[in-house]
Every structure is written in C-alpha cells, then in structure tokens.
Design an enzyme around this catalytic site. Structure first.
Site, short mmCIF file in Angstrom:
data_model
loop_
_atom_site.label_atom_id
_atom_site.label_comp_id
_atom_site.label_asym_id
_atom_site.label_seq_id
_atom_site.Cartn_x
_atom_site.Cartn_y
_atom_site.Cartn_z
N ASN A 194 -15.83 -13.24 21.74
CA ASN A 194 -14.39 -13.48 21.71
C ASN A 194 -14.16 -14.98 21.53
O ASN A 194 -14.79 -15.80 22.20
CB ASN A 194 -13.76 -13.01 23.02
N GLU A 248 -11.62 -15.41 27.83
CA GLU A 248 -11.23 -15.82 29.18
C GLU A 248 -11.97 -17.06 29.65
O GLU A 248 -11.42 -17.87 30.38
CB GLU A 248 -11.50 -14.68 30.18
N VAL A 249 -13.24 -17.14 29.30
CA VAL A 249 -14.07 -18.24 29.81
C VAL A 249 -14.35 -19.21 28.66
O VAL A 249 -14.96 -18.82 27.65
CB VAL A 249 -15.39 -17.71 30.41
N ASP A 257 -22.96 -9.26 33.15
CA ASP A 257 -21.51 -9.47 33.30
C ASP A 257 -21.07 -8.91 34.65
O ASP A 257 -21.50 -7.83 35.08
CB ASP A 257 -20.75 -8.78 32.17
N ILE A 258 -20.18 -9.63 35.33
CA ILE A 258 -19.74 -9.24 36.68
C ILE A 258 -18.85 -8.00 36.63
O ILE A 258 -18.70 -7.29 37.65
CB ILE A 258 -19.00 -10.43 37.34
N HIS A 317 -21.43 -11.46 24.18
CA HIS A 317 -21.58 -10.23 24.96
C HIS A 317 -22.58 -9.32 24.27
O HIS A 317 -22.47 -9.09 23.05
CB HIS A 317 -20.25 -9.46 25.02
N HIS A 327 -19.97 -17.78 24.70
CA HIS A 327 -20.83 -16.71 25.20
C HIS A 327 -20.82 -15.55 24.22
O HIS A 327 -19.83 -15.31 23.53
CB HIS A 327 -20.39 -16.23 26.59
P1 AMP Z 1 -14.39 -13.27 27.50
O1 AMP Z 1 -13.12 -12.50 27.64
O2 AMP Z 1 -15.08 -12.99 26.20
O3 AMP Z 1 -14.19 -14.75 27.75
O4 AMP Z 1 -15.38 -12.71 28.59
C1 AMP Z 1 -15.64 -13.34 29.80
C2 AMP Z 1 -16.54 -12.43 30.58
O5 AMP Z 1 -17.09 -13.14 31.68
C3 AMP Z 1 -15.85 -11.18 31.16
O6 AMP Z 1 -16.50 -10.00 30.66
C4 AMP Z 1 -16.05 -11.34 32.67
O7 AMP Z 1 -16.27 -10.11 33.34
C5 AMP Z 1 -17.27 -12.26 32.74
N1 AMP Z 1 -17.38 -13.06 33.95
C6 AMP Z 1 -16.44 -13.84 34.53
N2 AMP Z 1 -16.93 -14.46 35.62
C7 AMP Z 1 -18.23 -14.05 35.73
C8 AMP Z 1 -19.28 -14.33 36.66
N3 AMP Z 1 -19.10 -15.16 37.72
N4 AMP Z 1 -20.48 -13.74 36.47
C9 AMP Z 1 -20.68 -12.89 35.43
N5 AMP Z 1 -19.72 -12.59 34.52
C10 AMP Z 1 -18.52 -13.16 34.67
#
Ligand code: AMP
Length: 119
Positions: free
Chosen positions: A91, A99-100, A33-34, A106, A104
C-alpha cells in the site's frame, strides 16, 4: 513526505516494540502482522528509512533493492509459500490506505485469496 523516525516499524527495528520475527538479514526484517488478514500474513520491511514503495524504489541503493527482493523470496521459500502461491502487496499513500509510513510489503498466503481487490 518526510520520514517519521517514530513510526511503529522504525520502533520495531530499534527493538522498542516487540514483534514475531520470521526472518532477518542485513537488509530486512520480516515479522507477523499484528492483525492478520489471511492464515499467513507477514510484513517485510527494509532496515533503511523509506516512507513507501515510491520512496524506496527511487532512493534505495542497488544493494538495498536487491537485498530486499531476495529477502522476500527467501521468506516465501522459508514459509513454503512458493507453492501453492502467495500474494504480495504494498500500500502506497492515502488512496491505498497506507497506515504505517515505513515501506513494507505484505505477504498473504495459506488459502485461496480471492479477487485482487474488494469491489
Ligand atoms: P498498511 O495499511 O499497508 O500501512 O499496513 C500496516 C500494517 O501494519 C497493518 O496490516 C497492521 O495490522 C500492521 N501493524 C501495525 N502495527 C503493528 C505491529 N506493532 N506489529 C505488527 N504489525 C503491525
């Protein structure tokens, strides 16, 4: 929700954005994770186009479902997380602050992780 093929994880899968890969097979990519929330914070994503856990568990093939969860276990073993333990979290949707919009999972580890949810 329709799948957005330009979400950041789809772009990572296409090699358009770099990532720090820790594991890859036919079904998944796992990468750091970034913005890590624990000493170990890895994201495991399926290679198929699924928006979230509800979508993945409803539409993925049996092979994709098995492949995904076997890969989660493989990552946990590879990173030596099975002992002393790890937390897996998916999530899903607005209340969970997803967010994405590419499914995914975690994986958090590397210290005692405290209560399951912030209060
Ligand atoms: P969520 O809130 O469960 O959708 O988590 C999305 C996760 O993606 C967050 O923990 C971000 O830090 C991670 N994230 C977003 N962009 C990147 C990226 N380019 N590389 C790695 N992790 C990312």
């Amino acid at each position: 929700m329709a799948y957005d093929p330009n979400n950041v994880f789809a772009r990572i899968l296409r090699g358009e954005i770099p990532n720090r890969t820790v594991y890859e097979d036919d079904f998944v990519l796992a990468f750091e994770d970034i913005n890590p929330q624990a000493p170990v914070h890895v994201l495991v994503i399926p290679k198929g186009a699924y928006t979230d856990l509800a979508d993945f568990s409803a539409r993925a093939t049996a092979e994709e479902l098995t492949g995904f969860f076997r890969a989660v276990a493989a990552v946990a073993r590879q990173l030596d997380l099975v002992e002393p333990g790890f937390r897996a979290l998916c999530n899903t949707g607005a209340d969970a602050h997803q967010e994405v919009p590419h499914f995914h999972l975690h994986l958090f580890a590397g210290k005692p992780l405290g209560p399951m949810l912030a209060r």
